[in-house]
Design an enzyme around this catalytic site. Structure first.
Site, PDB file in Angstrom:
ATOM      1  N   SER A 280      -7.104  -6.576  21.322  1.00 25.66           N
ATOM      2  CA  SER A 280      -5.771  -6.970  21.805  1.00 25.66           C
ATOM      3  C   SER A 280      -5.344  -6.151  23.008  1.00 25.66           C
ATOM      4  O   SER A 280      -4.332  -6.458  23.631  1.00 25.66           O
ATOM      5  CB  SER A 280      -4.705  -6.738  20.733  1.00 25.66           C
ATOM      6  OG  SER A 280      -5.141  -7.110  19.496  1.00 25.66           O
TER       7      SER A 280
ATOM      8  N   HIS B 157      -9.690 -12.912  24.290  1.00 28.04           N
ATOM      9  CA  HIS B 157      -8.549 -12.531  23.459  1.00 28.04           C
ATOM     10  C   HIS B 157      -7.884 -13.777  22.893  1.00 28.04           C
ATOM     11  O   HIS B 157      -7.143 -14.472  23.600  1.00 28.04           O
ATOM     12  CB  HIS B 157      -7.561 -11.698  24.294  1.00 28.04           C
ATOM     13  CG  HIS B 157      -6.404 -11.182  23.513  1.00 28.04           C
ATOM     14  ND1 HIS B 157      -5.163 -10.979  24.050  1.00 28.04           N
ATOM     15  CD2 HIS B 157      -6.301 -10.829  22.205  1.00 28.04           C
ATOM     16  CE1 HIS B 157      -4.347 -10.528  23.120  1.00 28.04           C
ATOM     17  NE2 HIS B 157      -5.011 -10.434  21.995  1.00 28.04           N
TER      18      HIS B 157
ATOM     19  N   GLU C  74      -6.945 -15.413  26.407  1.00 28.64           N
ATOM     20  CA  GLU C  74      -7.025 -14.605  27.618  1.00 28.64           C
ATOM     21  C   GLU C  74      -8.488 -14.213  27.801  1.00 28.64           C
ATOM     22  O   GLU C  74      -9.082 -13.608  26.901  1.00 28.64           O
ATOM     23  CB  GLU C  74      -6.165 -13.335  27.485  1.00 28.64           C
ATOM     24  CG  GLU C  74      -4.674 -13.588  27.655  1.00 28.64           C
ATOM     25  CD  GLU C  74      -3.852 -12.309  27.530  1.00 28.64           C
ATOM     26  OE1 GLU C  74      -2.851 -12.173  28.244  1.00 28.64           O
ATOM     27  OE2 GLU C  74      -4.202 -11.432  26.704  1.00 28.64           O
TER      28      GLU C  74
ATOM     29  N   ASN D 177       0.451  -9.328  26.122  1.00 25.98           N
ATOM     30  CA  ASN D 177       1.004  -8.216  25.347  1.00 25.98           C
ATOM     31  C   ASN D 177       1.650  -7.154  26.237  1.00 25.98           C
ATOM     32  O   ASN D 177       2.576  -6.464  25.822  1.00 25.98           O
ATOM     33  CB  ASN D 177      -0.091  -7.572  24.482  1.00 25.98           C
ATOM     34  CG  ASN D 177      -0.396  -8.420  23.252  1.00 25.98           C
ATOM     35  OD1 ASN D 177       0.365  -9.334  22.910  1.00 25.98           O
ATOM     36  ND2 ASN D 177      -1.508  -8.139  22.590  1.00 25.98           N
TER      37      ASN D 177
HETATM   38  P1  NAI Z   1      -8.818  -7.642  10.146  1.00 30.65           P
HETATM   39  O1  NAI Z   1      -8.620  -6.299   9.597  1.00 30.65           O
HETATM   40  O2  NAI Z   1      -8.170  -8.809   9.499  1.00 30.65           O
HETATM   41  O3  NAI Z   1     -10.367  -7.979  10.182  1.00 30.65           O
HETATM   42  C1  NAI Z   1     -11.341  -7.100  10.666  1.00 30.65           C
HETATM   43  C2  NAI Z   1     -12.611  -7.371   9.878  1.00 30.65           C
HETATM   44  O4  NAI Z   1     -13.693  -6.717  10.514  1.00 30.65           O
HETATM   45  C3  NAI Z   1     -12.563  -6.878   8.441  1.00 30.65           C
HETATM   46  O5  NAI Z   1     -12.863  -7.948   7.574  1.00 30.65           O
HETATM   47  C4  NAI Z   1     -13.644  -5.802   8.397  1.00 30.65           C
HETATM   48  O6  NAI Z   1     -14.338  -5.778   7.156  1.00 30.65           O
HETATM   49  C5  NAI Z   1     -14.545  -6.233   9.502  1.00 30.65           C
HETATM   50  N1  NAI Z   1     -15.355  -5.168  10.067  1.00 30.65           N
HETATM   51  C6  NAI Z   1     -14.982  -3.905  10.375  1.00 30.65           C
HETATM   52  N2  NAI Z   1     -16.015  -3.238  10.902  1.00 30.65           N
HETATM   53  C7  NAI Z   1     -17.042  -4.093  10.959  1.00 30.65           C
HETATM   54  C8  NAI Z   1     -18.396  -3.986  11.375  1.00 30.65           C
HETATM   55  N3  NAI Z   1     -18.870  -2.868  11.873  1.00 30.65           N
HETATM   56  N4  NAI Z   1     -19.186  -5.070  11.242  1.00 30.65           N
HETATM   57  C9  NAI Z   1     -18.706  -6.214  10.742  1.00 30.65           C
HETATM   58  N5  NAI Z   1     -17.451  -6.363  10.316  1.00 30.65           N
HETATM   59  C10 NAI Z   1     -16.627  -5.317  10.420  1.00 30.65           C
HETATM   60  O7  NAI Z   1      -8.420  -7.544  11.680  1.00 30.65           O
HETATM   61  P2  NAI Z   1      -7.959  -8.701  12.669  1.00 30.65           P
HETATM   62  O8  NAI Z   1      -6.505  -8.855  12.601  1.00 30.65           O
HETATM   63  O9  NAI Z   1      -8.815  -9.887  12.469  1.00 30.65           O
HETATM   64  O10 NAI Z   1      -8.293  -8.055  14.077  1.00 30.65           O
HETATM   65  C11 NAI Z   1      -9.600  -8.023  14.614  1.00 30.65           C
HETATM   66  C12 NAI Z   1      -9.533  -7.750  16.102  1.00 30.65           C
HETATM   67  O11 NAI Z   1      -8.782  -8.795  16.708  1.00 30.65           O
HETATM   68  C13 NAI Z   1      -8.830  -6.472  16.483  1.00 30.65           C
HETATM   69  O12 NAI Z   1      -9.476  -5.945  17.622  1.00 30.65           O
HETATM   70  C14 NAI Z   1      -7.434  -6.911  16.823  1.00 30.65           C
HETATM   71  O13 NAI Z   1      -6.772  -6.056  17.705  1.00 30.65           O
HETATM   72  C15 NAI Z   1      -7.716  -8.245  17.464  1.00 30.65           C
HETATM   73  N6  NAI Z   1      -6.608  -9.180  17.458  1.00 30.65           N
HETATM   74  C16 NAI Z   1      -5.812  -9.363  16.352  1.00 30.65           C
HETATM   75  C17 NAI Z   1      -4.772 -10.252  16.361  1.00 30.65           C
HETATM   76  C18 NAI Z   1      -3.929 -10.470  15.151  1.00 30.65           C
HETATM   77  O14 NAI Z   1      -2.861 -11.086  15.285  1.00 30.65           O
HETATM   78  N7  NAI Z   1      -4.330 -10.046  13.985  1.00 30.65           N
HETATM   79  C19 NAI Z   1      -4.468 -11.037  17.587  1.00 30.65           C
HETATM   80  C20 NAI Z   1      -5.419 -10.851  18.649  1.00 30.65           C
HETATM   81  C21 NAI Z   1      -6.418  -9.930  18.588  1.00 30.65           C
END
Ligand code: NAI
Length: 693
Positions: free
Chosen positions: A407, A428, A440, A478
């Site tokens: 993000s 993004h 993005e 953002n």
């Molecule tokens: P989340 O916590 O829901 O999911 C992350 C997942 O990645 C978890 O299931 C975890 O087990 C897995 N994980 C962690 N390390 C790993 C690895 N080494 N190999 C494989 N899987 C792994 O997080 P979320 O919300 O999906 O965010 C993910 C990314 O997306 C972050 O960089 C966040 O900043 C970005 N993002 C999030 C948004 C949101 O609204 N939640 C919007 C836009 C971007």
């Protein structure tokens, strides 16, 4: 070369329109059709006329570049009347899209045939306009017409056949149209003029609720927009008035809409979206990398949604998690998302099975070795992202694109741990990633041009609206959001009630204000309990367990149906927090709330432009309209600023700078544009520096 051709084959004439790319109904096309149809009517040998299009589609709409210019004859309605009044049968032979003016033209014909993949729509409403309100309800009845005209929703050839919009589905438009013409002649079919056929309106004339119920359903999400309500009103003319009066009033209403600020902004947004695909240093003919399989790392909130986009578009996906449990949770969430779509009747169970069969879960990074593109969506921490990219670099095949969904982390830094920084890019997505349109696309200083071109193309292929940005904290969306958030919070600590801040932005046209948005997302995103020091209002609320909707309370209190209510608890917490800072409350007007939320956003947009992090002002608008709920009828923050006048924005920023400090320091570009008498719209994309050798 003429855009309209008349050919004769025995007793059948074919009028073919050839105005690439989408056979838009320009003045030249209108007069060409009128001439050809008149010639065919005047030729005693010809008994029936087929109207068809060359190229990939039927007429996909009016020529919107002519909107707002002096009208050129023949007028649209004169052309339709000439067709409808032809003494010889006219058959529209449709393939591709019959949209807007194109569908109206088809409706003026006496018969319509179409290929099975043809689509039919009246999308004018999306440009703040109306069309088709008199003939379409007569063709398909008011309920479906309302869905199509008020909602702008397309229908398929099968639905068109069922509803009586078309007479037959054919293999080939021209030969199928010709065969239908022969049949109509042999059977001596009467010429059906929709203008004279009120049979499908009879029920709604007796029972008005047929009309009002359908309108209510289609305008539920139309708050603030004028065109959907104007469209519904114009459809009521078809029910209440004779055709000639109805069509006249529709025309008058449409002219008013055409001159409205809303339609201007919506047409601007339409072009802005198309413009965003143009990247000055990445030519349109840049060769693309083939993407046949996509890998996704992380099956959390974002990874799962991102995966759905690709399988929806028929692209196989391998999704990798660290633990079995997380993987199965992720896959279950995807399945239940699809389950809801099936329940709403938008997909069949077979379609979902087919999509799920394209999705492969895995626990080893090495399973991504065949992927052409890998999108990382793991936790938002630089150390984790770096370690993941090092590993991806080792397992992924040469030429694979490595993307991050971060993000706001520095993608140059992430790319630096790989031996292929030219293949690294940001993609993004926005939450929920299977629904939100915006992506993005973030280029680093080293991202290769074919990687950028591929990312843009692929994003469109999966139905997204991509906008290119450069690396900077928060990218475009953002980064601007942070300024609004800062001021919203600041005003609450000066005495504004947070629901008043939300309401001001809601009234402006956002679906919700910043505090409701925070409650929805969860206050604890990025909050670390152990490090929390009650130093911000958000920290205090998190410490008290008020994490937002998911915990039943955040900035607001929530009932079981998740309806927000102003919270006396939050109010007390704010009072105490202000007292601890030695602040006293003052009244803050709605005008001040809006200016202090919106002008710093505009100012930040100007900084993004002057730093070259966005190519053009309209790209920033596309981001905010498609990703952050900026009301489309206000164009976007930069367009809005141009409408207010940059001199006024600058003067207010200076005024607030005097009273509130340097958070309101005007961007150099804002100052410069004002002193040069220019707008953001005049600001030219800056050529990118030559690439490092
Ligand atoms: P989340 O916590 O829901 O999911 C992350 C997942 O990645 C978890 O299931 C975890 O087990 C897995 N994980 C962690 N390390 C790993 C690895 N080494 N190999 C494989 N899987 C792994 O997080 P979320 O919300 O999906 O965010 C993910 C990314 O997306 C972050 O960089 C966040 O900043 C970005 N993002 C999030 C948004 C949101 O609204 N939640 C919007 C836009 C971007």
């Amino acid at each position: 070369m003429s855009k309209v051709k008349l050919e004769r084959d025995g007793v059948i004439a074919t009028v073919t329109i050839n105005n690439p790319p989408v056979n838009a109904l320009s003045a030249a096309v209108r007069s060409g059709i009128l001439e050809s149809v008149s010639a065919a009517i005047g030729d005693p040998e010809i008994k029936a006329i087929v109207l068809a299009c060359a190229g990939r589609t039927f007429i996909a709409g009016a020529d919107i570049t002519e909107f707002g210019k002096p009208p050129m004859p023949p007028s649209h309605n004169d052309l339709l009347a000439a067709i409808e009044n032809s003494p010889k049968p006219l058959i529209a032979a449709i393939h591709g899209n019959a949209f807007g003016g194109g569908l109206e033209l088809a409706l003026a014909c006496h018969f319509r045939v179409a290929t099975k993949d043809a689509k039919f729509a009246m999308p004018e409403v999306k440009l703040g306009l109306i069309g088709g309100t008199q003939r379409l309800p007569r063709a398909v009845g008011p309920e479906l017409a309302i869905k199509m005209i008020v909602g702008g929703e397309p229908i398929s050839a099968a639905e068109a056949l069922n509803s009586g919009l078309i007479d037959e589905i054919v293999e080939d438009p021209v030969s199928g149209g010709g065969a239908f013409a022969h049949k109509a002649l042999v059977e001596k079919r009467g010429l059906r003029k929709l203008r004279d056929d009120d049979s499908k309106l009879a029920a709604a004339r007796v029972d008005r609720s047929i009309f009002t119920t359908a309108v209510a359903a289609m305008t539920k999400k139309a708050r603030g927009l004028q065109a959907p309500f104007a469209a519904a009103h114009a459809i009521s003319y078809a029910i209440d008035l004779p055709f000639d009066q109805g069509i006249k009033k529709e025309g008058e209403d449409c002219m008013k809409l055409l001159a409205s600020e809303q339609s201007k902004a919506q047409r601007y947004a339409f072009f802005a979206e198309r413009q965003a695909g143009k990247i000055p240093d990445v030519p349109e003919n840049t060769p693309l990398r083939a993407v046949k399989r996509v890998g996704i790392l992380g099956a959390g909130t974002m990874g799962g949604g991102i995966a759905m986009n690709f399988v929806n578009a028929g692209i196989p996906v391998t999704i990798v998690e660290i633990k079995e449990e997380a993987l199965s949770r992720g896959l279950t969430t995807i399945k239940s998302n699809y389950g809801r779509t099936v329940a709403r009747g938008k997909l069949t169970a077979e379609q979902v099975d087919q999509r799920m069969s394209l999705l492969r879960g895995a626990l080893q990074l090495s399973d991504l070795k065949d992927c052409d593109l890998v999108i990382e969506a793991v936790f938002e921490r630089m150390d984790i992202k770096k370690s993941v990219f090092e590993k991806l670099d080792a397992v992924c095949k040469a030429g694979a694109i490595l993307a991050t969904n971060t993000s706001g982390l520095n993608i140059d830094e992430i790319a630096s741990v790989t031996k292929r920084p030219q293949d690294v890019i940001g993609l993004h997505f926005f939450s929920p990633a299977n629904i939100m349109k915006l992506v993005e696309v973030i280029r680093t200083d080293q991202t290769a041009k074919d990687v950028i071109a591929t990312a843009m193309k692929l994003s469109k292929q999966i139905g997204k609206v991509p906008v290119l940005a450069g690396v900077c904290p928060g990218f475009i969306g953002n980064r601007i959001l942070a300024k609004r958030w800062r001021e919203a919070n600041q005003m609450v600590l000066e005495g504004a009630r947070l629901w008043d801040v939300d309401r001001a932005l809601f009234n402006f046209g956002f679906p919700m204000g910043p505090f409701q948005m925070s409650d929805l997302a969860g206050l604890d995103i990025g909050w670390v309990k152990e490090e929390s020091q009650s130093s911000t209002l958000l920290e205090v609320l998190c410490e008290r367990g008020r994490l937002g909707q998911k915990s039943g309370a955040g900035y607001y209190d929530y009932d079981e149906s998740r309806n927000p209510k102003p919270s006396p608890v939050t109010e007390k917490i704010i009072g105490e927090f202000m007292a601890s800072l030695g602040k006293t409350a003052r009244q803050i007007s709605e005008e001040e709330i809006l200016e202090r939320c919106l002008y710093p956003m505009i100012n930040e947009g100007a900084k993004i432009l002057e730093e070259g992090k966005a190519i053009r002002a309209s790209d920033i608008d596309v981001v905010w309209v498609n990703g952050y709920g900026w009301p489309v009828y206000r164009g976007g923050p930069m367009y809005y600023a141009d409408q207010i006048g940059l001199d006024k924005v600058l003067a207010k920023m200076k005024e607030y700078q005097t009273t509130l400090g340097d958070d309101f320091k005007p961007a150099a570009l804002l100052e410069k544009l004002v002193s040069d008498g220019m707008t953001f719209g005049d600001f030219e994309p800056r050529p990118r520096q030559p690439e490092p050798t």
